[in-house]
Design an enzyme around this catalytic site. Sequence first.
Site, PDB file in Angstrom:
ATOM      1  N   GLU A 180       0.827  -1.207   0.000  1.00  0.00           N
ATOM      2  CA  GLU A 180       0.000   0.000   0.000  1.00  0.00           C
ATOM      3  C   GLU A 180       0.864   1.261   0.000  1.00  0.00           C
ATOM      4  OE1 GLU A 180      -3.298   0.561  -0.060  1.00  0.00           O
ATOM      5  OE2 GLU A 180      -3.991  -1.518  -0.073  1.00  0.00           O
ATOM      6  N   HIS A 200      -2.346  -8.251  -2.783  1.00  0.00           N
ATOM      7  CA  HIS A 200      -1.272  -7.269  -2.646  1.00  0.00           C
ATOM      8  C   HIS A 200       0.095  -7.903  -2.922  1.00  0.00           C
ATOM      9  CE1 HIS A 200      -4.400  -5.143  -0.365  1.00  0.00           C
ATOM     10  NE2 HIS A 200      -3.671  -4.050  -0.436  1.00  0.00           N
TER      11      HIS A 200
END
Length: 267
Positions: free
Chosen positions: A151, A187
């Site tokens: 992120e 992710h």
Amino acid sequence: MSFQTSADASLPVGIFDSGVGGLTVASAIRRRLPAERLLYLGDLARQPYGPKSARTVARYAVNAAEFLVRRGIKALVVACNTASAVALDPIIGVVEAGAAGAARRSVTGQIVVAATEGTCRSGAYERAIARRRTDSHVTCIPCPLFVALAEEGLTDGPIVTAVARHYLGAALAAGDNADCLVLGCTHFPLLAPALARLAGPGVQLVDCAEVTAELLTEALAGPLAAPPTQTGGLTLIATDAPDRFARIAQKLFPTLDGLPPVELADL
């Protein structure tokens, strides 16, 4: 829980994740199915899903799925391993896709899954792989900091390498016969170069995003395929932090002209 999608082939494919990780799935789908329209929802306001209880994840996932169905979609892709593991029975889910890839690619049946806390706690990968290979031995390892690194855009380098070794070094140590590492969170493909170096050439990396795109391609064959005259597109929706979301999307979709617009939504 299942959701009723439409049989209208011109409608988009709906994709959701807790954040930016599912963009790896959207990118893989775009490469395989360039004519398809994609409607992506990132629930950045409530991320991460991984440490939360199954009940909470289920509620968040149902909110996201219902939002996409109301917008009009022909297929639903749950691009979040935690939600796919504990909450939904989607048309395409990344846990089943990752399990299918691992079962095919592992020779020894010794499989390591790097995932979120919630996914490991659910036992979903162990069950899904065992259905396909009775000789499998699956070790699921929670790697919560991987989500934060992705992120923040920290996808390689000494910090990523050190964190990866901390979580996975023992399971992938020389002399162990694990021959497959499942990137059990969308992710995690963003960290693939560092994970591949740690795993070494004898360990296959299974990217759930790529396998999910393969399964969606099969599901949309025939009457659900995009019309021949249709031009593919990408619509991005986020529940928070649209600027950061747009910057990461631009990296994964380099053909976009500048920062893509991101619609803000409340679930």
